[in-house]
Design a protein around this motif. Structure first.
Motif, mmCIF file in Angstrom:
data_model
loop_
_atom_site.group_PDB
_atom_site.id
_atom_site.type_symbol
_atom_site.label_atom_id
_atom_site.label_comp_id
_atom_site.label_asym_id
_atom_site.label_seq_id
_atom_site.Cartn_x
_atom_site.Cartn_y
_atom_site.Cartn_z
ATOM 1 N N ARG A 1 -0.362 4.871 -9.643
ATOM 2 C CA ARG A 1 -1.581 4.081 -9.872
ATOM 3 C C ARG A 1 -1.499 3.337 -11.199
ATOM 4 N NH1 ARG A 1 -6.447 7.486 -11.729
ATOM 5 N NH2 ARG A 1 -5.066 7.395 -13.531
ATOM 6 N N ASP B 1 -1.151 -0.113 -5.297
ATOM 7 C CA ASP B 1 -2.353 0.171 -4.529
ATOM 8 C C ASP B 1 -2.109 1.488 -3.796
ATOM 9 O OD1 ASP B 1 -4.475 0.347 -2.776
ATOM 10 O OD2 ASP B 1 -4.258 -1.668 -1.951
ATOM 11 N N LEU C 1 0.180 5.262 0.901
ATOM 12 C CA LEU C 1 -0.747 6.276 1.376
ATOM 13 C C LEU C 1 -0.114 7.635 1.104
ATOM 14 C CD1 LEU C 1 -3.478 6.718 2.839
ATOM 15 C CD2 LEU C 1 -2.157 6.968 4.953
ATOM 16 N N ARG D 1 0.829 -1.205 0.000
ATOM 17 C CA ARG D 1 0.000 0.000 0.000
ATOM 18 C C ARG D 1 0.860 1.249 0.000
ATOM 19 N NH1 ARG D 1 0.287 3.467 3.738
ATOM 20 N NH2 ARG D 1 -0.718 2.533 5.552
ATOM 21 N N ALA E 1 -4.737 10.820 1.007
ATOM 22 C CA ALA E 1 -5.357 11.156 2.290
ATOM 23 C C ALA E 1 -5.228 12.659 2.542
ATOM 24 C CB ALA E 1 -4.708 10.374 3.416
ATOM 25 N N THR F 1 -3.666 5.271 -2.267
ATOM 26 C CA THR F 1 -4.793 6.072 -1.812
ATOM 27 C C THR F 1 -4.267 7.416 -1.340
ATOM 28 O OG1 THR F 1 -6.021 4.122 -1.082
ATOM 29 C CG2 THR F 1 -6.685 6.228 -0.138
ATOM 30 N N ASP G 1 -14.884 6.834 3.416
ATOM 31 C CA ASP G 1 -14.047 5.717 2.987
ATOM 32 C C ASP G 1 -12.894 5.448 3.950
ATOM 33 O OD1 ASP G 1 -15.508 5.203 0.663
ATOM 34 O OD2 ASP G 1 -14.457 6.794 -0.412
ATOM 35 N N TYR G 2 -12.915 6.106 5.101
ATOM 36 C CA TYR G 2 -11.884 5.924 6.120
ATOM 37 C C TYR G 2 -12.580 5.337 7.341
ATOM 38 C CZ TYR G 2 -8.317 7.379 9.577
ATOM 39 O OH TYR G 2 -7.383 7.414 10.579
ATOM 40 N N ARG H 1 -8.867 7.818 -5.728
ATOM 41 C CA ARG H 1 -9.018 7.184 -4.408
ATOM 42 C C ARG H 1 -8.554 8.190 -3.369
ATOM 43 N NH1 ARG H 1 -6.576 1.242 -4.082
ATOM 44 N NH2 ARG H 1 -7.654 1.379 -2.069
ATOM 45 N N LEU H 2 -9.509 8.795 -2.687
ATOM 46 C CA LEU H 2 -9.225 9.920 -1.804
ATOM 47 C C LEU H 2 -10.048 9.785 -0.536
ATOM 48 C CD1 LEU H 2 -8.026 12.767 -1.255
ATOM 49 C CD2 LEU H 2 -9.929 13.704 -2.608
ATOM 50 N N VAL H 3 -9.395 9.860 0.624
ATOM 51 C CA VAL H 3 -10.099 9.778 1.896
ATOM 52 C C VAL H 3 -9.759 10.984 2.756
ATOM 53 C CG1 VAL H 3 -10.138 7.256 1.882
ATOM 54 C CG2 VAL H 3 -8.268 8.446 3.053
#
Length: 300
Positions: free
Chosen positions: A139, A144, A113, A111, A148, A146, A206-207, A173-175
């Motif tokens: 990406r 993978d 982040l 992952r 943040a 994301t 999504d978090y 993909r955004l949290v």
């Protein structure tokens, strides 16, 4: 976060080097950024120390900014020969990111982040569109990843428009992440006011662990935890702790004195700093905690 093949999980504070100086950075980290412990071991020395542990590890690298670590891409190449890695990054080192994308195997990177840190990007003349480009590089390479966005109280007036800009820049993909810390004598995330919470709840959908932080102050004192047996916090110096919330030493990774406990032990943390680690390593999660997480295991 890591596959079953990773028998040991390590949260590694890799470096204090950082090109950002966020107001909401953890005070104990922000105070020493670019000032202390900048004589890190070489990539070869670091990789050899992890290899010497024996089992395959899952290694989360944070800081500071991992890409600011001298020879970081080489370090990733060496670690991924045997281990799995995950990275927390501000996604600002474009050339190193391009090099990483063509040289570090995607199946060994569990992952990435990518923290936005919008005000620091503006201070450093790094547009959100550049963040989107670097996000897409990783990406499209198959990682993978994301993004943040820290929902600090001073950013909430602009957070929704920043989310729109990021999505327009290809960040798909955004949290939103709750702010954890003290600001204007209020401890967050427990002390968001109602107006702030309306924005925060809209952006943390999504978090999954975000709602758990808001819901209450958690205390797992006495609960059996695997931290110290198959999960550890490693500092820049190589000193090993049971977890980020519990002081004390289990030796040093670099001098060969690191030892693992043989059995889970009761939690002794006075304050829980990373709920996602508790979610992974508690032997039995409390029913109310399980319900808030929806039964999902979550990454840091």
């Amino acid at each position: 976060m890591f596959p079953a093949e990773a028998q040991i999980w390590i949260d590694w504070h890799l470096t204090n080097r950082c090109n950002f100086f966020c107001d909401y950075c953890h005070p104990q980290i922000r105070h020493v950024l670019n000032k202390r412990h900048l004589d890190e071991r070489t990539p070869k020395e670091c990789a050899a120390a992890f290899d010497a542990i024996g089992p395959t590890c899952g290694i989360l690298m944070s800081g500071g900014e991992p890409f600011a670590f001298p020879g970081f891409v080489d370090l990733c190449r060496l670690l991924t020969r045997k281990h799995f890695i995950a990275i927390n990054t501000n996604l600002s080192f474009t050339e190193d990111i391009r090099c990483f994308a063509v040289s570090v195997p995607t199946d060994r990177v569990s992952r990435i982040l990518a923290a936005v840190h919008v005000e620091e990007r503006e201070r450093n003349d790094l547009p959100l569109e550049d963040f989107g480009r670097n996000f897409r590089i990783l990406r499209d390479a198959g990682y993978d990843i994301t993004a943040a966005y820290v929902l600090h109280p001073e950013l909430l007036h602009r957070a929704e428009s920043d989310f729109e800009r990021l999505r327009s820049a290809g960040v798909d993909r955004l949290v939103g992440k709750v702010f954890k810390g003290i600001w204007q004598k209020r401890r967050f995330p427990r002390n968001y006011n109602d107006e702030e919470l309306s924005v925060v709840r809209k952006l943390i959908t999504d978090y999954h662990v975000g709602a758990a932080y808001i819901d209450r102050d958690w205390n797992f004192s006495g609960a059996a935890c695997r931290a110290g047996t198959n999960s550890f916090k490693v500092m820049i110096t190589g000193d090993v702790r049971r977890c980020v919330s519990v002081p004390g030493s289990l030796g040093n990774l670099f001098d060969g004195s690191f030892t693992r406990r043989s059995e889970p032990a009761p939690c002794t943390a006075k304050r829980i700093l990373v709920l996602s680690e508790c979610a992974e390593h508690l032997v039995e999660r409390p029913v109310e905690f399980e319900a808030l997480l929806g039964g999902d295991r979550v990454g840091k």
